[in-house]
Design an enzyme around this catalytic site. Structure first.
Site, PDB file in Angstrom:
ATOM      1  N   LYS A 116      -1.470  -1.065  -3.801  1.00  0.00           N
ATOM      2  CA  LYS A 116      -2.418  -0.635  -3.271  1.00  0.00           C
ATOM      3  C   LYS A 116      -2.711   0.873  -2.879  1.00  0.00           C
ATOM      4  O   LYS A 116      -2.087   1.499  -2.285  1.00  0.00           O
ATOM      5  CB  LYS A 116      -2.648  -1.468  -2.011  1.00  0.00           C
ATOM      6  CG  LYS A 116      -4.018  -1.904  -1.398  1.00  0.00           C
ATOM      7  CD  LYS A 116      -3.782  -2.779  -0.308  1.00  0.00           C
ATOM      8  CE  LYS A 116      -5.042  -3.500   0.296  1.00  0.00           C
ATOM      9  NZ  LYS A 116      -4.830  -4.155   1.444  1.00  0.00           N
ATOM     10  N   GLU A 143       0.858  -1.157   0.073  1.00  0.00           N
ATOM     11  CA  GLU A 143       0.205  -0.085   0.177  1.00  0.00           C
ATOM     12  C   GLU A 143       0.776   1.307  -0.026  1.00  0.00           C
ATOM     13  O   GLU A 143       1.907   1.457   0.897  1.00  0.00           O
ATOM     14  CB  GLU A 143      -1.078  -0.090   1.153  1.00  0.00           C
ATOM     15  CG  GLU A 143      -2.013   1.081   1.131  1.00  0.00           C
ATOM     16  CD  GLU A 143      -3.148   0.657   2.003  1.00  0.00           C
ATOM     17  OE1 GLU A 143      -4.185   1.455   2.194  1.00  0.00           O
ATOM     18  OE2 GLU A 143      -3.474  -0.665   2.364  1.00  0.00           O
TER      19      GLU A 143
END
Length: 311
Positions: free
Chosen positions: A125, A89
């Site tokens: 992400k 992420e």
């Protein structure tokens, strides 16, 4: 002899581990694995990692550099345990900054490639804000695959499909949490679960209109939610619920299927359409903002830990 539900689920859905726990990944043998700031924090706090974290922190130019180094270190270890994707992420702090998201994504991919992990193995992400979706569209054009997370609404799903993202992570449990808080007397069991209904609607829309974007249900509160989405493209599941499924030998029927797909597509959402739809959806607006805040809170904890180790 009846197979356990995890084995049955793997026959119809790609199972993804929602964890940074290497032992759990080795035990349950998922195809893919996802991480987020909260899971990276948990993994980083494991006793055996302290010395390595200190080394990474001291060799980093700043805290952002150290954060990326830790995320890629853990992601690289995970990549050796799964045959498919590893999701990593981008900082939640960048959720409303397209250009900064692009720069951070490029940095993460460069780090992975220097460690011998090809970009085809990584999903970057990004939060499903308008700015995040714009960044994802550009990354996909560059051959960098993306996973759009913190997705709570049909409008977010439609915008992601329009952008051609590789995968979306529509949340189930957090939608249920919101509805329980607002309607405490309502029956949300089984097919009445609003998070399950949301993922089902998105799945059927994608399959009915020929979108290639993968639907990966996420954020489960109980095994029943997972069972109600058996047949979904992918489901990312915590070790606790993976264990529960592996110990249950009951039948697991398919609940979602891509059969009877149509070909016509709706018009694409522009920014105004997207923002208006989000404004009209109190649940999605509140849970998206809350999710970004929660991820950022855990990210700050890890930043504090790394700052101490750099001294």
């Amino acid at each position: 002899m009846t197979q356990d539900k995890l084995t049955q689920l793997k026959a119809m859905t790609t199972v993804v581990a929602d964890t940074g726990d290497l032992d759990a990944i080795a035990r349950f043998q998922p195809t893919d694995a996802t991480t987020n700031p909260s899971l990276i924090l948990q993994a980083a706090q494991q006793e055996g990692r302290r010395a390595r974290l200190a080394e990474l922190a001291r060799h980093s130019t700043d805290i952002d550099d150290a954060m990326d180094a830790v995320a890629v270190e853990i992601g690289s270890e995970i990549s050796a345990l799964v045959p498919g994707y590893v999701s990593t992420e981008v900082s939640a702090r960048l959720s409303f900054d397209t250009q900064a998201t692009l720069a951070r994504a490029h940095s993460l991919i460069d780090r992975y490639e220097r460690r011998g992990v090809g970009r085809e193995r990584i999903l970057i992400k990004v939060a499903s804000t308008w700015e995040g979706i714009r960044a994802a569209k550009q990354l996909e054009r560059e051959g960098i695959r993306t996973n759009l997370t913190l997705l709570f609404s049909f409008a977010q799903a439609q915008a992601c499909a329009d952008a051609g993202v590789t995968l979306i992570s529509p949340f189930v449990g957090r939608i249920l949490d919101w509805h329980k808080a607002h309607e405490p007397e309502a029956d949300f069991s089984g097919a009445n679960d609003p998070g399950v209904r949301s993922v089902r609607a998105i799945y059927e829309h994608y399959k009915g209109h020929g979108y290639k974007t993968v639907v990966m249900g996420a954020s489960f509160r109980n095994a029943g939610e997972i069972e109600a989405l058996a047949g979904c493209d992918r489901l990312t599941i915590s070790p606790k619920l993976l264990a529960e499924l592996s110990e249950d030998n009951g039948p697991l029927p398919r609940c979602l299927s891509a059969e009877d797909a149509e070909s016509a597509r709706p018009e694409m959402l522009d920014e105004g359409d997207f923002r208006w739809a989000m404004n009209e959806d109190a649940m999605a607006t509140e849970k998206l903002a809350e999710g970004i805040r929660k991820f950022m809170a855990d990210q700050r904890k890890l930043e504090t830990l790394l700052a101490e180790l750099r001294k």
